[in-house]
Design an enzyme around this catalytic site. Structure first.
Site, short mmCIF file in Angstrom:
data_model
loop_
_atom_site.label_atom_id
_atom_site.label_comp_id
_atom_site.label_asym_id
_atom_site.label_seq_id
_atom_site.Cartn_x
_atom_site.Cartn_y
_atom_site.Cartn_z
N GLU A 198 0.82 -1.21 0.00
CA GLU A 198 0.00 0.00 0.00
C GLU A 198 0.86 1.27 0.00
OE1 GLU A 198 -4.33 -0.67 1.58
OE2 GLU A 198 -2.94 -0.65 3.28
N HIS A 214 -1.00 5.62 7.64
CA HIS A 214 -2.20 4.84 7.32
C HIS A 214 -2.38 3.81 8.41
CE1 HIS A 214 -5.15 2.23 5.68
NE2 HIS A 214 -4.31 1.23 5.53
N HIS A 225 -5.41 1.21 10.87
CA HIS A 225 -6.73 0.63 11.06
C HIS A 225 -7.29 1.11 12.40
CE1 HIS A 225 -4.97 -2.75 8.35
NE2 HIS A 225 -5.24 -1.65 7.68
N HIS A 284 -11.93 0.21 6.65
CA HIS A 284 -10.50 0.02 6.54
C HIS A 284 -9.71 0.79 7.60
CE1 HIS A 284 -7.05 -0.49 3.37
NE2 HIS A 284 -6.62 -0.64 4.58
#
Lengths: 271, 271, 271, 271
Positions: free
Chosen positions: C94, C113, C115, C185
């Site tokens: 990613e 990024h 969760h 996500h």
């Protein structure tokens, strides 16, 4: 499991002859477990009936649960919840919970009063605790909630069970059940041993949490029916007791080693 | 309880003559407890009125709560919330909360401002904090929520209490109560000692959590009525204080021993 | 604060000449903090733009966040998100999130990024994240949620941002904001430094939790209005950064000392 | 990652020749991880199919999950869930879950039964577990819930799967899926390896929690559609496995060092 230090320890302490030695040791372990499992907060107390005399129960002095040691344990008369020899120590204001339950329930060997956080929200509503998780099958279809206002006399104050009358009223609500909730306060859980009472107290809290979360999702939830409830002898108490003990051991050992090695004590946190 | 190192420590530090020695020590312990109990996050602050002079209060410089030590404590004038000697250190932007409350409330010896996580959701709604758990019986039937928009002047910005006018407005909302919520921000809790303020702050958070969870189950919950509330002197503050302290001690000791023994410091976490 | 080991450490590592030395060190600390604060789970990644060349960003190889060390950091080209020298290591699938955001946002120096567990439930509904707690005043009145279905082409599979097209689509949704949620996500949070991105990521999670809990109590909650939001320079990033670091230090030190002293390694847990 | 002690350890244990050596080691690690991640409470069990003979599975005796070591592992026949050689130890009452699933599912190499706390509330309602978080894309659009009442014969009692008939019924509900919820009890999760089963069990719990929280906010939530689900080979199992292992290692190491150094054992917590 083999505890290598067991025999040596018993010998060193010279406790072989005390019929309450194991109960006192388990009582201290019960405090460690219940603090670690977040069932006991700064308050709450655990007692055990004496193996020496069923008219006596053992209970620590009024003190923070995280600090309880064997030396803090006092003997109380079941008859009037008074200490046989207070040794100059302050006794617990709510000891009447224990005395009155032992008086009413000859089958009970251990009593826990806690501010178990998951039962309190339920206790504030008209919803009754019902068994929903397999391990809480020791519960009746509906666990009663004690409302102290029902027994308040003119001039009475407070939420605490601080005399024999209130203790006896709580014991009547508890009836023959293993647990009773106390509105805005917590619960009382009893067992035929310290181990059983501790494990029951943990699963009452878990069951209350699961029931609450399910009720937020749906008002139509499946509670356990009669064939799904179990007899006490069908529940292996030892497994959760040893599991909980292992978890406290790790924590206790870590704290102990550090303090022992570096001579740290409570005062030094003030530096 | 006997703290073996107490006398020795006092002697070594030569603090016997400082009337604020105990308050400073308690102030550091208060930070440890409130971080450990998840009441203080990265911000929030605790102060104590000086035993030397009621027109002075003691408060750490602007810094992370987890790092506060006695050496970080500054003396502020209650009159204008300004430091007597900043010693070149940055003072806390929200010190006006403390100064204005001490000015309005001669009975208050300690002030805590925190982002107590369980009170924030309540503070965003029209629901008022109400006493529901036995240990929160020090609360009034309804605790006020401070809305900073009520005192905002044209051009004002932000949510923080960064001047005397905002501090005085908060003190007016607090009135004679032990606590006030702050919308979207947290709360302020006061006490007649550091210990009382700390224990009250912990139970305000617990009570808010229990009240919220109960309200999700039912809009019809039982809150404590007048005879169930208590007078400050009826609440044994020492027991939760010692319990909370024991929990921080374990953590502090573990961290301290490791760093002392292996020379680890903050820089090395960067490796 | 004085870090005694700082100079010695820099000398020992011979890092004085590397303009990215501080960023690499902060990147490792960012991983420690975000794992400890429960923002990063087994996945998630943090990057920083190089101080040497704004067309390069630094990011660890594909690996568990809890194990990241400086040696794991790879340099990627912002232009195409490809590693300059993979050193035989697997790069993150990613990484296009990072490359495309650095390309679209010259002001951004760090991208996270994660969760983040409190934003996911919100992301599954039509409710938008709104600033409700004082420390989240860096957020816009409404934070966008990225719906990957909006950019899915026939035959596309999965929820992950695994090519430049998806990365660019996410960057467009992020726009000039500090954060964007990603449906089912997690989120992406950016900052003008690693410290700012880390602190923002923590407060996005806290704000989402507070907003959710308040919404369960009432659909009518107070969100922050324009004068209550703040400019980045009004937020003292250093205080939460140091607070979070202190908390990870304690944990890291405890683990390190034990392993160093007793030669424990991962294999031995298999005994 | 290089585990320095690996070869030395294998040599010392003389396990080189045992084809199940790695599976046994992973089985113990699985227990550590699942206790640490709060998936296993005092009960619950994990098994693995033998690499030596697919008609045999390996599983610890009836014991607390936190105490499992390699020496506790017994070999059971898949055909009838009976131990080949109980070595005088008590076998698990619910071993039929494992035996019957291995019998019905040749693709399954590992079975986990747990009281996973986030799935229980869902299991009490008519709501089905649906995939909502990216990492739970291994789940089918709807995961079945096993209702033990459906297979109860007259006179049957309890919630547990204590015979082959109940085990086979559970296996039928599980069908070809990776997981099935068990009403009021927990779940069963299977994998093509211990690592896969452990990681799946962790994400089933996380997914259930996210789904529940989202449903409290809105009845209209986005669940993952077919192109968003993934094939097992698309999910990097190793990354979460190593992350979870690192977290248990830290805890295990801390406990171990303290006990080793100071000779603390369980008995001493009773002092």
């Amino acid at each position: 499991m083999v505890f290598a230090g067991g025999t040596r320890l018993a010998a060193a302490q010279g406790t072989t002859a005390d019929p309450d030695a194991e109960r006192k040791a388990d009582l201290v372990t019960a405090y460690r477990i219940l603090v670690n499992e977040n069932i006991l907060d700064s308050f709450g107390h655990v007692s055990v009936r004496s193996a020496r005399d069923p008219n006596i129960c053992l209970m620590p002095r009024a003190m923070p649960p995280s600090l309880v040691a064997q030396d803090d344990i006092l003997a109380l008369r079941v008859a009037d919840s008074q200490p046989i020899d207070p040794k100059g120590r302050r006794v617990n204001g709510e000891r009447y919970i224990h005395g009155e339950i032992y008086k009413a329930r000859p089958d009970v060997m251990s009593v826990i009063h806690s501010h178990s956080p998951s039962v309190i929200p339920l206790s504030l509503t008209a919803i009754r605790l019902r068994p929903v998780v397999a391990q809480a099958g020791f519960l009746p279809p509906e666990t009663p909630t004690f409302e102290i206002r029902d027994v308040r006399r003119p001039g009475d104050r407070g939420m605490q069970v601080t005399d024999s009358a209130r203790g006896a009223a709580l014991a009547r609500v508890l009836s023959s059940y293993p647990a009773a909730l106390m509105r805005g306060h917590g619960d009382v859980v009893v067992g035929s041993s310290i181990k059983q009472a501790v494990v029951y107290a943990a699963y009452v809290d878990i069951n209350a949490r699961m029931q609450m979360q399910a009720l937020l999702l749906s008002r139509d939830i499946v509670t356990m029916n009669e064939p799904e409830l179990f007899k006490p002898e069908e529940f292996d108490i030892n497994r959760p007791w040893e599991h909980f003990k292992q978890k406290t051991l790790d924590d206790a050992a870590k704290a102990k080693v550090d303090r022992a090695q570096f001579g740290l004590d409570q005062t030094q946190t003030k530096q």
